[in-house]
Design a protein around this motif. Structure first.
Motif, PDB file in Angstrom:
ATOM      1  N   LYS A   1     -44.330  47.074  54.192  1.00 48.44           N
ATOM      2  CA  LYS A   1     -45.319  47.463  55.196  1.00 48.44           C
ATOM      3  C   LYS A   1     -46.280  48.475  54.589  1.00 48.44           C
ATOM      4  CE  LYS A   1     -41.918  47.680  58.757  1.00 48.44           C
ATOM      5  NZ  LYS A   1     -41.438  48.522  59.827  1.00 48.44           N
TER       6      LYS A   1
ATOM      7  N   ARG B   1     -49.694  51.247  55.818  1.00 49.31           N
ATOM      8  CA  ARG B   1     -50.556  51.793  56.862  1.00 49.31           C
ATOM      9  C   ARG B   1     -51.596  52.701  56.229  1.00 49.31           C
ATOM     10  NH1 ARG B   1     -46.991  55.849  60.565  1.00 49.31           N
ATOM     11  NH2 ARG B   1     -46.380  57.305  58.946  1.00 49.31           N
TER      12      ARG B   1
ATOM     13  N   ASN C   1     -54.163  55.855  56.846  1.00 50.06           N
ATOM     14  CA  ASN C   1     -54.285  57.046  57.683  1.00 50.06           C
ATOM     15  C   ASN C   1     -55.695  57.602  57.616  1.00 50.06           C
ATOM     16  OD1 ASN C   1     -51.475  56.847  58.077  1.00 50.06           O
ATOM     17  ND2 ASN C   1     -51.078  58.094  56.282  1.00 50.06           N
TER      18      ASN C   1
ATOM     19  N   GLY D   1     -52.181  55.823  60.864  1.00 51.99           N
ATOM     20  CA  GLY D   1     -52.528  54.483  61.300  1.00 51.99           C
ATOM     21  C   GLY D   1     -51.304  53.694  61.744  1.00 51.99           C
ATOM     22  N   GLU D   2     -51.547  52.463  62.132  1.00 54.75           N
ATOM     23  CA  GLU D   2     -50.479  51.558  62.559  1.00 54.75           C
ATOM     24  C   GLU D   2     -49.905  50.836  61.345  1.00 54.75           C
ATOM     25  OE1 GLU D   2     -49.250  50.997  65.700  1.00 54.75           O
ATOM     26  OE2 GLU D   2     -50.492  52.709  66.305  1.00 54.75           O
ATOM     27  N   TRP D   3     -48.593  50.620  61.341  1.00 53.76           N
ATOM     28  CA  TRP D   3     -47.957  49.876  60.264  1.00 53.76           C
ATOM     29  C   TRP D   3     -48.333  48.409  60.368  1.00 53.76           C
ATOM     30  CZ3 TRP D   3     -45.846  52.081  56.201  1.00 53.76           C
ATOM     31  CH2 TRP D   3     -45.308  53.363  56.311  1.00 53.76           C
TER      32      TRP D   3
END
Length: 191
Positions: A74, A76, A78, A84-86
């Motif tokens: 994963k 993300r 930032n 942020g969202e994964w």
């Protein structure tokens, strides 16, 4: 004597401190662009990509890569204000059918594609028919192939792609990890 067109700005040459994709730095000679890739021993499955802001003298975590065993990788991105969202790495870098490589999109909609023409990664714009690289990986060189390094590895990024530099660095790290893991699997299967 007439003066010609102004000289285009030189590409950014981000030199790697080590050959690791988990703990290294990518930096220009003047440190205006400085990325630190860190995997702490107490979080061995989480790699943080920190960017040093030269003007403000602040270090920001621009992205994180999570690589848990037996799970999807994963990533993300930032912002300085929030995390942020994964998302799955395969959603960020879509595989285009090649062994190593893939495409990803920048926030402004520009789509980039990694390819490996001479076993080394090159980044091109997906809509470029001439396939002129906007970023190119140059491996390290050694004295007589075995001694100390005579030249460190570096990533050369043209100024027109500098807006997407955070995503270029993260996508490079993901693809290089994938390439190295594929090489390890091949070695294990041949024994």
């Amino acid at each position: 004597m007439s003066r010609g067109a102004p000289k285009p700005p030189p590409p950014h040459k981000l030199t790697f401190a080590t050959n690791s994709v988990r703990n290294t730095t990518f930096a220009e000679d003047n440190n205006k662009l400085y990325y630190e890739i860190v995997t702490r021993f107490w979080h061995p499955h989480l790699t943080k990509i920190n960017k040093y802001d030269y003007e403000a003298r602040v270090v920001n975590c621009v992205a994180e890569i999570e690589d848990q065993p037996e799970k999807d990788v994963k990533v993300r991105f930032n912002t300085p204000d929030a995390e942020g969202e994964w998302m799955r790495a395969c959603d960020f870098i879509r595989n285009d059918g090649t062994a190593i490589g893939g495409t990803f999109a920048h926030e402004d909609g520009t789509e980039y594609r990694w390819k490996t023409p001479k076993r080394y990664l090159q980044l091109i714009k997906s809509d470029d028919d001439e396939e002129v690289p906007v970023a190119e990986y140059h491996p390290h060189k050694r004295h007589f192939g075995v001694w100390r390094m005579s030249q460190r590895a570096f990533l050369e990024v043209k100024p027109e792609a500098s807006a997407a530099l955070d995503r270029i660095v993260v996508s490079y790290l993901l693809l290089e990890r994938r390439r190295r893991q594929a090489k390890i699997k091949v070695k294990l299967e041949t024994k």
